[in-house]
Design a protein around this motif. Sequence first.
Motif, mmCIF file in Angstrom:
data_model
loop_
_atom_site.group_PDB
_atom_site.id
_atom_site.type_symbol
_atom_site.label_atom_id
_atom_site.label_comp_id
_atom_site.label_asym_id
_atom_site.label_seq_id
_atom_site.Cartn_x
_atom_site.Cartn_y
_atom_site.Cartn_z
ATOM 1 N N SER A 43 0.836 -1.192 0.000
ATOM 2 C CA SER A 43 0.000 0.000 0.000
ATOM 3 C C SER A 43 0.870 1.240 0.000
ATOM 4 C CB SER A 43 -0.905 -0.013 1.246
ATOM 5 O OG SER A 43 -1.592 1.208 1.380
ATOM 6 N N ASP A 44 0.336 2.335 -0.537
ATOM 7 C CA ASP A 44 1.038 3.613 -0.469
ATOM 8 C C ASP A 44 0.836 4.295 0.882
ATOM 9 O OD1 ASP A 44 1.970 3.397 -3.067
ATOM 10 O OD2 ASP A 44 0.220 4.387 -3.915
ATOM 11 N N SER A 45 -0.129 3.806 1.648
ATOM 12 C CA SER A 45 -0.450 4.405 2.936
ATOM 13 C C SER A 45 -0.379 3.350 4.029
ATOM 14 C CB SER A 45 -1.853 5.028 2.893
ATOM 15 O OG SER A 45 -2.793 4.074 2.417
ATOM 16 N N TRP A 46 -0.373 3.796 5.281
ATOM 17 C CA TRP A 46 -0.451 2.876 6.410
ATOM 18 C C TRP A 46 -1.874 2.367 6.541
ATOM 19 C CZ3 TRP A 46 3.378 1.956 10.418
ATOM 20 C CH2 TRP A 46 4.604 2.581 10.180
ATOM 21 N N LEU A 47 -2.017 1.123 6.993
ATOM 22 C CA LEU A 47 -3.337 0.542 7.227
ATOM 23 C C LEU A 47 -3.450 0.138 8.692
ATOM 24 C CD1 LEU A 47 -6.081 -0.672 6.388
ATOM 25 C CD2 LEU A 47 -4.856 -2.767 5.747
ATOM 26 N N PHE A 48 -4.490 0.659 9.358
ATOM 27 C CA PHE A 48 -4.798 0.314 10.741
ATOM 28 C C PHE A 48 -6.101 -0.474 10.749
ATOM 29 C CE2 PHE A 48 -2.104 3.946 10.844
ATOM 30 C CZ PHE A 48 -1.420 3.935 12.047
ATOM 31 N N THR A 49 -6.125 -1.634 11.408
ATOM 32 C CA THR A 49 -7.358 -2.407 11.543
ATOM 33 C C THR A 49 -7.612 -2.700 13.019
ATOM 34 O OG1 THR A 49 -6.360 -4.628 11.401
ATOM 35 C CG2 THR A 49 -6.908 -3.528 9.317
ATOM 36 N N PHE A 50 -8.871 -2.574 13.418
ATOM 37 C CA PHE A 50 -9.263 -2.904 14.789
ATOM 38 C C PHE A 50 -10.470 -3.826 14.709
ATOM 39 C CE2 PHE A 50 -11.719 -2.085 18.719
ATOM 40 C CZ PHE A 50 -10.774 -2.503 19.644
ATOM 41 N N THR A 51 -10.319 -5.049 15.215
ATOM 42 C CA THR A 51 -11.362 -6.063 15.074
ATOM 43 C C THR A 51 -12.419 -5.908 16.161
ATOM 44 O OG1 THR A 51 -9.844 -7.619 14.009
ATOM 45 C CG2 THR A 51 -11.807 -8.549 15.058
ATOM 46 N N LEU A 52 -13.679 -5.870 15.720
ATOM 47 C CA LEU A 52 -14.819 -5.767 16.631
ATOM 48 C C LEU A 52 -15.397 -7.129 16.974
ATOM 49 C CD1 LEU A 52 -16.571 -2.793 14.800
ATOM 50 C CD2 LEU A 52 -15.294 -2.657 16.946
ATOM 51 N N GLY A 53 -15.330 -8.060 16.037
ATOM 52 C CA GLY A 53 -15.866 -9.391 16.261
ATOM 53 C C GLY A 53 -15.487 -10.321 15.130
ATOM 54 N N GLY A 54 -15.696 -11.609 15.330
ATOM 55 C CA GLY A 54 -15.283 -12.578 14.339
ATOM 56 C C GLY A 54 -13.771 -12.719 14.325
ATOM 57 N N CYS A 55 -13.236 -13.047 13.142
ATOM 58 C CA CYS A 55 -11.796 -13.315 13.072
ATOM 59 C C CYS A 55 -11.286 -13.015 11.668
ATOM 60 C CB CYS A 55 -11.527 -14.775 13.428
ATOM 61 S SG CYS A 55 -9.794 -15.172 13.686
ATOM 62 N N GLY A 56 -10.127 -12.363 11.595
ATOM 63 C CA GLY A 56 -9.492 -12.072 10.324
ATOM 64 C C GLY A 56 -8.074 -12.597 10.293
ATOM 65 N N LEU A 57 -7.514 -12.656 9.104
ATOM 66 C CA LEU A 57 -6.134 -13.110 8.911
ATOM 67 C C LEU A 57 -5.429 -12.083 8.038
ATOM 68 C CD1 LEU A 57 -4.079 -15.420 9.387
ATOM 69 C CD2 LEU A 57 -4.894 -16.453 7.258
ATOM 70 N N LEU A 58 -4.343 -11.509 8.558
ATOM 71 C CA LEU A 58 -3.574 -10.506 7.829
ATOM 72 C C LEU A 58 -2.159 -11.006 7.604
ATOM 73 C CD1 LEU A 58 -5.393 -8.854 10.237
ATOM 74 C CD2 LEU A 58 -4.747 -6.975 8.719
ATOM 75 N N ARG A 59 -1.636 -10.775 6.403
ATOM 76 C CA ARG A 59 -0.262 -11.144 6.067
ATOM 77 C C ARG A 59 0.461 -9.919 5.528
ATOM 78 N NH1 ARG A 59 -3.340 -15.568 4.118
ATOM 79 N NH2 ARG A 59 -2.763 -17.587 5.033
#
Length: 310
Positions: A43-59
């Motif tokens: 990405s050209d920018s920073w990415l911030f993620t905050f999980t509220l529920g469920g489940c994600g997978l980031l690489r």
Amino acid sequence: MPVRADDLPVTAAAADPSPPPGPVVTGRYDQGPGYGVNRPGGSDSWLFTFTLGGCGLLRQGGARARVGAGDLVVLAPGTAHRYTVAPGVGRWRFWWTHCRARPSWTPWLAPYAVSDGLYAVPAVPGALYERIDAAFGRMLADARQDARGPAGSAPSAPDPVAVAHGGPARELALCALEEVVLLAAGARTAPAAPGRTPRPAPDTDARVRRAEELIAADPGAAHTVRSLAESVALSPSRFAHLFTLCTGRSPMRALREARLRHAARLLEVTDLTVERVAAASGFISPFHFSRVFRERYGVPPGTYRAGERR
């Protein structure tokens, strides 16, 4: 051309570009199986993620983080990344923000580095969860107000994505995101990665603190591992080991980050040329400075300055 919320897909496809680094783009998604974004060029920018529920997978590059409710994950620009709903999970509900990160946030995130450019802060306590959720909500509301303008009217069905281009809305959004970083990163001592010795808190050794103070006081000085070690009466090898153990990064890595933060601040508040900013920040070669600055902030120094002054 300015980016608008209408231009951004609710569900990003693999080939969709990331938002540019200047604006603050915020969204809240509730995605099911099959959702995923793959950016081989990063990405050209920073990415911030905050999980509220469920489940994600980031690489990010060769690192990965599986996230659940209350987890904050930050991806720096410039490295291939991919994120999806975790296999076998019904949903992933999460806030996300693309922006240019403030230089002062890096030290708060550094203890949570999984690898270069991926920071994973584990689940925050319940009270902080609510505050962080509210902070993202303010970001979205402020960006929507920016999009409407003084003569605009609220849409009948609010978009889950909003863009703060500049002015008060962008600054309010960045302040809210800074609150998120401080609340999440300051909530606990960073845990050790599996199979590694747990890291002591950064304030457990006065010699490391002293070295950090020397770097912060004059990041442009000709610091070396040897000179820093001598200032705290340690051998270079012992100092480098202790510094890395306490902070999660090598002395030279910490020095480079301090120099980049210093350079970013000079670009924001002075009219020095890029060459003089590089020299004042301890970079001998302006070409090397421009390359590493772009790796960290997603844009060249001149573009960074222009974006900060809009």
